[in-house]
Write an enzyme that holds these catalytic residues in place. Structure first.
Site, mmCIF file in Angstrom:
data_model
loop_
_atom_site.group_PDB
_atom_site.id
_atom_site.type_symbol
_atom_site.label_atom_id
_atom_site.label_comp_id
_atom_site.label_asym_id
_atom_site.label_seq_id
_atom_site.Cartn_x
_atom_site.Cartn_y
_atom_site.Cartn_z
ATOM 1 N N TYR A 148 0.834 -1.203 0.000
ATOM 2 C CA TYR A 148 0.000 0.000 0.000
ATOM 3 C C TYR A 148 0.869 1.253 0.000
ATOM 4 O O TYR A 148 0.565 2.235 0.662
ATOM 5 C CB TYR A 148 -0.901 0.011 1.231
ATOM 6 C CG TYR A 148 -1.907 -1.109 1.303
ATOM 7 C CD1 TYR A 148 -2.330 -1.796 0.160
ATOM 8 C CD2 TYR A 148 -2.469 -1.488 2.523
ATOM 9 C CE1 TYR A 148 -3.257 -2.818 0.232
ATOM 10 C CE2 TYR A 148 -3.411 -2.510 2.601
ATOM 11 C CZ TYR A 148 -3.792 -3.168 1.459
ATOM 12 O OH TYR A 148 -4.728 -4.181 1.531
ATOM 13 N N ASP A 211 -10.506 -3.342 8.747
ATOM 14 C CA ASP A 211 -9.278 -3.164 7.974
ATOM 15 C C ASP A 211 -8.573 -1.897 8.424
ATOM 16 O O ASP A 211 -9.093 -1.126 9.240
ATOM 17 C CB ASP A 211 -9.596 -3.110 6.470
ATOM 18 C CG ASP A 211 -8.527 -3.824 5.634
ATOM 19 O OD1 ASP A 211 -7.327 -3.617 5.915
ATOM 20 O OD2 ASP A 211 -8.881 -4.584 4.715
ATOM 21 N N ASP A 237 -5.893 -2.287 13.197
ATOM 22 C CA ASP A 237 -4.884 -3.285 12.832
ATOM 23 C C ASP A 237 -5.169 -4.511 13.683
ATOM 24 O O ASP A 237 -4.988 -4.484 14.906
ATOM 25 C CB ASP A 237 -3.484 -2.735 13.117
ATOM 26 C CG ASP A 237 -2.374 -3.708 12.759
ATOM 27 O OD1 ASP A 237 -2.623 -4.936 12.717
ATOM 28 O OD2 ASP A 237 -1.235 -3.258 12.542
ATOM 29 N N PHE A 238 -5.635 -5.599 13.076
ATOM 30 C CA PHE A 238 -6.085 -6.732 13.882
ATOM 31 C C PHE A 238 -4.942 -7.470 14.593
ATOM 32 O O PHE A 238 -5.195 -8.334 15.416
ATOM 33 C CB PHE A 238 -6.948 -7.709 13.087
ATOM 34 C CG PHE A 238 -6.437 -8.102 11.725
ATOM 35 C CD1 PHE A 238 -5.205 -8.707 11.561
ATOM 36 C CD2 PHE A 238 -7.224 -7.890 10.596
ATOM 37 C CE1 PHE A 238 -4.748 -9.093 10.317
ATOM 38 C CE2 PHE A 238 -6.776 -8.269 9.337
ATOM 39 C CZ PHE A 238 -5.542 -8.882 9.196
ATOM 40 N N LYS A 253 -7.943 -15.112 2.387
ATOM 41 C CA LYS A 253 -6.612 -14.840 1.840
ATOM 42 C C LYS A 253 -5.812 -13.944 2.778
ATOM 43 O O LYS A 253 -5.130 -13.029 2.337
ATOM 44 C CB LYS A 253 -6.733 -14.225 0.446
ATOM 45 C CG LYS A 253 -7.368 -15.139 -0.584
ATOM 46 C CD LYS A 253 -7.629 -14.413 -1.885
ATOM 47 C CE LYS A 253 -6.344 -13.929 -2.516
ATOM 48 N NZ LYS A 253 -6.580 -13.221 -3.789
ATOM 49 N N HIS A 256 -2.424 -16.725 4.455
ATOM 50 C CA HIS A 256 -1.336 -17.064 3.525
ATOM 51 C C HIS A 256 -0.310 -15.945 3.390
ATOM 52 O O HIS A 256 0.749 -16.136 2.795
ATOM 53 C CB HIS A 256 -1.885 -17.496 2.167
ATOM 54 C CG HIS A 256 -2.384 -16.380 1.303
ATOM 55 N ND1 HIS A 256 -2.696 -16.559 -0.034
ATOM 56 C CD2 HIS A 256 -2.644 -15.079 1.548
ATOM 57 C CE1 HIS A 256 -3.109 -15.434 -0.565
ATOM 58 N NE2 HIS A 256 -3.087 -14.514 0.376
ATOM 59 N N ASP A 257 -0.615 -14.768 3.957
ATOM 60 C CA ASP A 257 0.333 -13.650 3.912
ATOM 61 C C ASP A 257 1.404 -13.742 4.997
ATOM 62 O O ASP A 257 2.392 -13.002 4.947
ATOM 63 C CB ASP A 257 -0.401 -12.317 4.109
ATOM 64 C CG ASP A 257 -1.314 -11.972 2.941
ATOM 65 O OD1 ASP A 257 -0.988 -12.350 1.806
ATOM 66 O OD2 ASP A 257 -2.359 -11.339 3.179
ATOM 67 N N ASN A 303 4.215 -16.839 -5.265
ATOM 68 C CA ASN A 303 3.911 -15.408 -5.216
ATOM 69 C C ASN A 303 3.963 -14.882 -3.783
ATOM 70 O O ASN A 303 4.381 -13.749 -3.543
ATOM 71 C CB ASN A 303 2.533 -15.127 -5.820
ATOM 72 C CG ASN A 303 2.326 -13.652 -6.069
ATOM 73 O OD1 ASN A 303 3.170 -12.989 -6.663
ATOM 74 N ND2 ASN A 303 1.215 -13.119 -5.592
ATOM 75 N N GLN A 307 6.181 -11.672 -2.493
ATOM 76 C CA GLN A 307 5.412 -10.491 -2.093
ATOM 77 C C GLN A 307 5.095 -10.380 -0.600
ATOM 78 O O GLN A 307 4.766 -9.286 -0.140
ATOM 79 C CB GLN A 307 4.077 -10.457 -2.853
ATOM 80 C CG GLN A 307 4.177 -9.880 -4.251
ATOM 81 C CD GLN A 307 2.841 -9.327 -4.703
ATOM 82 O OE1 GLN A 307 1.931 -10.076 -4.994
ATOM 83 N NE2 GLN A 307 2.722 -8.014 -4.746
#
Length: 346
Positions: A148, A211, A237-238, A253, A256-257, A303, A307
């Site tokens: 971001y 979010d 911010d969780f 999703k 997976h980050d 990916n 990332q």
């Protein structure tokens, strides 16, 4: 057993090595507006007419159009005046901006952002970390700070994620009967496409998108209208801020980050906030237990390497993370689509 000459290795290698070329052809046709023009025209057009309308060279456009025909993204008809091109059903549905199922925004995000990280895949494999520093000359310590890094980048990412849920959202939300859960929090819900699918499928539910403040601001301005009363927002911010009590939490999703420790940390916080009898729905692309596939999920995991700090996982690995946080009665549903569902109950 046959000799190696019996195996069609050259063709396989050619197909795999040309994957980059294939995707860039599709991305370029999207970016130039080829599919949008052909949809709007309502009739087949020549390569000269398309080039003139889009401001490109005639030779370059003709080759691009022919390549799109080879990829089944366009169809061609030979007439006395020459070749005339039109969209196929696939391109009308998925590659035009105006389609409700348009994947244009995720295509542009991959073309202009993701590919720049993938140019450093070798370094990512050597180092085991994301490649924002090499690709964009910014710190890679905060992946989402890098992702971001500007409002424009954040908007591209959010629009791309919305595009994904426009075709995959209902499958994962219908994998289990979620109608008993009426108070739902979508953690990291971004642009709200999954929340919208949720209240459509379960009209008695309300969904709060939790979010980061800047993401919520953009979502309110660009993606979710005030008339959508069943969808609300919570800024925070969780990983750091309190998570309000709810019956169901959706993590689509998200895990997976992150590495296992961060996943356990987040899931423990969710478990503590969750009402008794409530649960958490994980929406992820699941690897086979032996990690032999699916190929799409293996590519997603690569990916994640370039990332983020995370990876794709098996159903057993996600179940283990849920159990470590306290969740039980864990169910797994493979949808047969890009993303699957795992439900853990408190």
């Amino acid at each position: 057993m046959g000799s190696t000459e019996d195996l069609d290795y050259p063709q396989i290698i050619v197909q795999y090595s040309s994957g980059f070329l294939i995707s860039k052809i599709m991305f370029t046709a999207c970016e130039l507006g080829v599919f949008d023009l052909l949809l709007e025209s309502g009739e087949p057009l020549s390569s000269d007419a398309i080039a003139a309308c889009l401001g490109t060279s005639t030779t370059g456009m003709e080759r691009l159009l022919d390549a799109c025909v080879g990829l089944k993204l366009l169809a061609v008809e030979m007439t006395q005046e020459g070749a005339l091109y039109r969209n196929t059903e696939i391109s009308n549905i998925y590659l035009t901006k105006s389609s409700p199922k348009s994947q244009y925004h995720i295509m542009m995000y991959y073309s202009n952002t993701v590919y720049l990280c993938w140019q450093h895949l070798t370094d990512a494999v050597r180092e085991g970390k994301n490649q924002y520093e090499r690709a964009f000359c910014i710190s890679s310590k905060d992946p989402f700070g890098a992702m971001y890094r500007s409002e424009e980048e954040m908007l591209k990412f959010m629009a791309g994620q919305n595009a994904v849920w426009s075709i995959c959202g209902r499958n994962v939300l219908a994998a289990f009967d979620l109608s008993p859960f009426t108070q739902i929090y979508d953690l990291g819900g971004g642009g709200g496409a999954l929340a919208r699918e949720c209240v459509s499928l379960y009209p008695n539910s309300t969904v709060t998108i939790y979010d980061l403040p800047k993401v919520v601001q953009v979502a309110k301005e660009q993606f979710v209208s005030p008339e959508e009363h069943q969808i609300s927002f919570h800024e925070g911010d969780f990983f750091k801020d309190s998570i309000p009590e709810a019956e169901l939490y959706i993590l689509s999703k998200i895990l997976h980050d992150w590495d296992d420790d961060k996943c356990k940390q987040l899931l423990t916080r969710v478990y503590q906030a969750c009402k008794p009898g409530g649960g958490v729905l994980l929406v992820e692309s699941l690897l086979n237990e032996d990690k032999s596939g699916p190929l799409e999920t293996q590519l997603y995991s690569m990916n994640m390497l370039v990332q983020t700090e995370g990876k794709e996982r098996t159903a057993a690995e996600y179940s283990k993370l849920l159990e470590a946080a306290g969740f039980g009665v864990i169910q797994v549903k493979r949808t047969g689509k890009l993303y699957d569902a795992v439900l853990g109950r408190k």
